[in-house]
Design a protein around this motif. Sequence first.
Motif, PDB file in Angstrom:
ATOM      1  N   GLU A 126       2.409   1.500  -3.276  1.00  6.50           N
ATOM      2  CA  GLU A 126       1.421   2.067  -4.436  1.00  6.50           C
ATOM      3  C   GLU A 126       1.020   3.557  -4.150  1.00  6.50           C
ATOM      4  O   GLU A 126       1.015   4.052  -5.040  1.00  6.50           O
ATOM      5  CB  GLU A 126       0.236   1.550  -3.934  1.00  6.50           C
ATOM      6  N   LYS A 127       1.020   4.037  -2.788  1.00  7.45           N
ATOM      7  CA  LYS A 127       0.910   5.300  -2.829  1.00  7.45           C
ATOM      8  C   LYS A 127       2.007   6.348  -3.018  1.00  7.45           C
ATOM      9  O   LYS A 127       1.870   7.436  -3.700  1.00  7.45           O
ATOM     10  CB  LYS A 127       0.624   5.762  -1.174  1.00  7.45           C
ATOM     11  N   ALA A 145       0.778  -1.310  -0.038  1.00  8.33           N
ATOM     12  CA  ALA A 145       0.025  -0.050   0.018  1.00  8.33           C
ATOM     13  C   ALA A 145       1.027   1.295  -0.144  1.00  8.33           C
ATOM     14  O   ALA A 145       0.421   2.197  -0.670  1.00  8.33           O
ATOM     15  CB  ALA A 145      -0.860  -0.074   1.089  1.00  8.33           C
ATOM     16  N   ARG A 198      -4.651   1.237   4.119  1.00  4.79           N
ATOM     17  CA  ARG A 198      -5.151   1.821   2.854  1.00  4.79           C
ATOM     18  C   ARG A 198      -6.075   2.996   3.028  1.00  4.79           C
ATOM     19  O   ARG A 198      -5.845   4.187   2.322  1.00  4.79           O
ATOM     20  CB  ARG A 198      -5.790   0.743   1.834  1.00  4.79           C
ATOM     21  N   LEU A 227      -6.158   5.481  -0.282  1.00  7.23           N
ATOM     22  CA  LEU A 227      -6.010   4.548  -1.519  1.00  7.23           C
ATOM     23  C   LEU A 227      -7.507   4.011  -1.637  1.00  7.23           C
ATOM     24  O   LEU A 227      -8.274   3.799  -0.724  1.00  7.23           O
ATOM     25  CB  LEU A 227      -5.015   3.564  -1.307  1.00  7.23           C
TER      26      LEU A 227
END
Length: 419
Positions: free
Chosen positions: A122-123, A119, A180, A185
């Motif tokens: 991804e961020k 996560a 998340r 997200l």
Amino acid sequence: MHFGLFTYGSRGDVQPYMALALGLMHHGHQVTLAAPQNFKNLIEGYGISFHPLHGNAEELIYSPECLQVINSGNDVAFLKHLFSMLSNMKEPLLESMLSCGHKVDAFIVNNLGSDIYGAVAEKLGKKMMIVQLNPPNITTREFAMPGLDWFNMSWYNQLTYSIANAVLWKLAKKTTYTFRNLLQLPPLKQSVFKQYIEDKIPVIHAFSTELIKRPADWQEQHVVTGFLTLPQQIIQNNYTAQAELVSWLTRGDKPIYIGFGSIPVPDPEKLRGIIEQLLTATNHRIIFCTGWSHVPNLPQHTNLMVISQVNHQWLLPQCKTAVIHGGVGTLAAVLKAGIPVIIVSIFVDQPLWGKIIAKKKNGLHIPWRKLTAVKLLNAINKTADAQMQNEAKQAAKNINQQDGVKNAVYAIEQYLVKP
């Protein structure tokens, strides 16, 4: 390239990443190893840049709640506690991950916690690769999920991975979404583990093919490299054996090594009693490495040497057998030493490695809850069998020919460096 290596847990979860960090540095890369605060001195002692992740792993594992779960031997309860613990310190833990993530180019993460590391990656828009130290959970037709290998049929084998991953996602889902949401997200459309397969996230399985062969039906980004171990010369430069231990080793036969690493034994008094019975009933010499276990009132005996920590690669070749918990780091050291191993498993992946070792005839497996002095002595006697001794030596020969760090660095450069 600047790699961020992220891992959380015991020393067994940290030292393989130290070996990988040194391998990447040798190939000209910059590395920051992010781990719990209590590993600062160990990691920096090897010249590796350290970034503290919030929390002290040894203090966390010695909390009354965690000790109660370990004593129960219930894997589901332990995983629930693990995810609850991560959620309880989510803000400072996430902040420590982000502050490391901002300064690196790519993430290399432990599979335990990969949902959270993923996560963060991804961020920040960073590539990620997973390093898995425990047995695989990637679906294959060739064999069942370790621990569920009651049959060997292709349809059943595949089913076991679906079941295991579904259970793991059910346990991890709430914590995953907690992190998340903090990162703002979007919700996942499916299990994070299925998402990783769909996104073709590379996974390095850092164990030897001597124990588990790489299935032919895996996707190419799922690799098996061999164990990630620190170079012997570098360990020697960072470790000096106690003079008392060196002298004790020369005064008799090869000893039995007993050590449970950075996992507290569930019942210290039980272990103390077993050691005492072995000393009373036999002439075996014993080295007991306490690690993170607190075992009070150990007997004073000429055949017993008690140490708090040791260089396994130096000591184990001087022993005749090793009694360990089955953590993959210590297991690798025993196998590379070419001596039989007795795995006294407590929880999580340890029983899986124990069963694999017994099946391969490299040693024996006794679950902690079934351990007695009589069973341990019988197992020790069996390790003197010539066939088991030869199996251990042959396994060591094969394993020592594998360069897990070199293979892992190659895979990382293939997937994270090359365009």
